[in-house]
Structures are given as structure tokens and as C-alpha cells.
Design a protein around this motif. Structure first.
Motif, short mmCIF file in Angstrom:
data_model
loop_
_atom_site.label_atom_id
_atom_site.label_comp_id
_atom_site.label_asym_id
_atom_site.label_seq_id
_atom_site.Cartn_x
_atom_site.Cartn_y
_atom_site.Cartn_z
N PHE A 54 0.94 -3.27 -5.29
CA PHE A 54 0.10 -3.58 -4.13
C PHE A 54 -0.01 -2.37 -3.20
O PHE A 54 -1.10 -1.97 -2.80
N LEU A 55 1.14 -1.77 -2.86
CA LEU A 55 1.15 -0.61 -1.97
C LEU A 55 0.52 0.61 -2.62
O LEU A 55 -0.08 1.44 -1.94
N GLY A 56 0.65 0.71 -3.94
CA GLY A 56 0.14 1.86 -4.67
C GLY A 56 -1.37 1.88 -4.83
O GLY A 56 -1.93 2.89 -5.28
N LYS A 57 -2.05 0.79 -4.47
CA LYS A 57 -3.50 0.78 -4.56
C LYS A 57 -4.11 1.82 -3.62
O LYS A 57 -5.17 2.37 -3.90
N LYS A 58 -3.44 2.07 -2.53
CA LYS A 58 -3.94 3.04 -1.55
C LYS A 58 -3.38 4.44 -1.82
O LYS A 58 -4.08 5.42 -1.67
N PHE A 59 -2.12 4.51 -2.21
CA PHE A 59 -1.46 5.80 -2.45
C PHE A 59 -0.78 5.78 -3.83
O PHE A 59 0.25 5.12 -3.99
#
Length: 197
Positions: A54-59
């Protein structure tokens, strides 16, 4: 999250549980219902992958760092599991043979690290071993080996066991401290040198 990542997360969590059994067997810690950890570790690994996905979708680096951390957790438990297995078989908990055991356990964990990080974390090609890449990996790993074994050997052979822990527990503590410090080296060199795109 892709189905492959779900399956890999569960498998890695299960393997962590297996090596955890070896470690606690040697150290002599009794944990009630230990078999439940074979369910808990896979679920925790899966939960962690959902969070970093989930967090890695942006970074992207967060997603890769999460995968690297999960692989690193497996490597840590392989490292500590093999080390504790050798200690359990031999009864040797310090001295030169401890350093040899730590070197063996580190190298086994490192081969595991190369496979998972190449094919899953950084997705770097289909070849099992790429000669130039593997050469860089070996150099980086050799430096990591000296960092890991050096710190573990220093803690175990120079600093006496602290806080009333047993020698076996202190041997594992030294190995764990070395692993934490070597993790920083391993991630940065894997991302920016070995598996650089």
C-alpha cells in the motif's frame, strides 16, 4: 497485491517459523503452543507485505525495502538457525570455532539473500546467476561477511555475557546485533550497486 507476493510472503513466514524452532530449541527457551508460530509468522509476513504494498504505491523504494526486510528476516533466521544448529550439535559456544560457525551460517543466509533479492525484491533478470552481477554480489557479501562476523565475534569473544544471560543466548545476541548493523550495508549496496537498474 499480486498473488505471487502473497504466496512468497506466506512461504517466507513459514520458513522463519521453522528456523525459529531451531533457535529456541538450542537456547532452551520454552514457549507454550510454539507450533502456533507456524501460523502466526506467515500471517505477520503477509500483513507486512500488504502494508508496504500500500505504502509502496507512491514510493517504490518503500515497497523494495519492505520486501528486502522480509527477505532479511528470513536470512536472519536462517543465519541464527544454522548457527544455533551447529552450536547444538557441537556444544561449542565461543572461541575460534564460533567464528567459523558464524561464517558458515552467514554464507548460507547470503546465498538465500541473493536468490530472493535478485528474483523477488529487485526483479533483476531471469538468469539464476549473472556473472558480472554475481561478482559484485560476492564482493559486497565479502565485506558484509567481515562486518557481520567481526561484530558478532567482538560481542561474543570480547564482551562477557551481560544481564545474566546464558552463553548460548549471548552467542545468539551477538549474532543478532551483527545482523542489524550488516542489514544497512546489505540493503544500500544491493539496491545501488548489485541490483542497480
Amino acid at each position: 497485491m499480486r498473488k505471487t507476493n502473497v504466496i512468497i510472503s506466506i512461504v517466507i513466514g513459514f520458513l522463519i517459523g521453522v528456523f525459529f524452532f531451531i533457535i529456541i530449541k538450542n537456547i532452551g527457551i520454552e514457549i507454550p503452543y510454539t507450533w502456533l508460530l507456524l501460523i502466526v509468522f506467515p500471517l505477520l509476513a503477509l500483513l507486512g507485505m500488504f502494508v508496504v504494498s500500500f505504502l509502496g504505491k507512491k514510493f517504490l523504494i518503500i515497497y523494495q525495502a519492505g520486501k528486502f526486510a522480509l527477505v532479511g528476516a528470513l536470512n536472519t533466521f536462517i543465519d541464527l538457525g544454522v548457527l544455533n544448529g551447529l552450536i547444538w550439535i557441537s556444544g561449542i559456544v565461543a572461541g575460534p570455532f564460533y567464528s567459523v560457525f558464524k561464517g558458515i551460517s552467514f554464507l548460507i543466509a547470503t546465498l538465500n539473500s541473493y536468490f530472493w533479492n535478485k528474483h523477488w525484491t529487485f526483479k533483476k533478470g531471469k538468469k539464476v546467476f549473472a556473472p558480472g552481477e554475481f561478482s559484485k554480489f560476492l564482493v559486497v557479501t565479502a565485506i558484509g561477511l567481515f562486518i557481520n562476523v567481526g561484530i558478532a565475534s567482538f560481542v561474543v569473544n570480547i564482551i562477557d555475557p551481560q544481564f545474566g544471560v546464558t552463553e548460548k543466548m549471548w552467542a545468539t545476541t551477538g549474532a543478532f546485533a551483527a545482523t542489524l548493523i550488516a542489514w544497512i550495508w546489505n540493503f544500500l549496496t544491493s539496491k545501488f550497486i548489485v541490483f542497480k537498474k
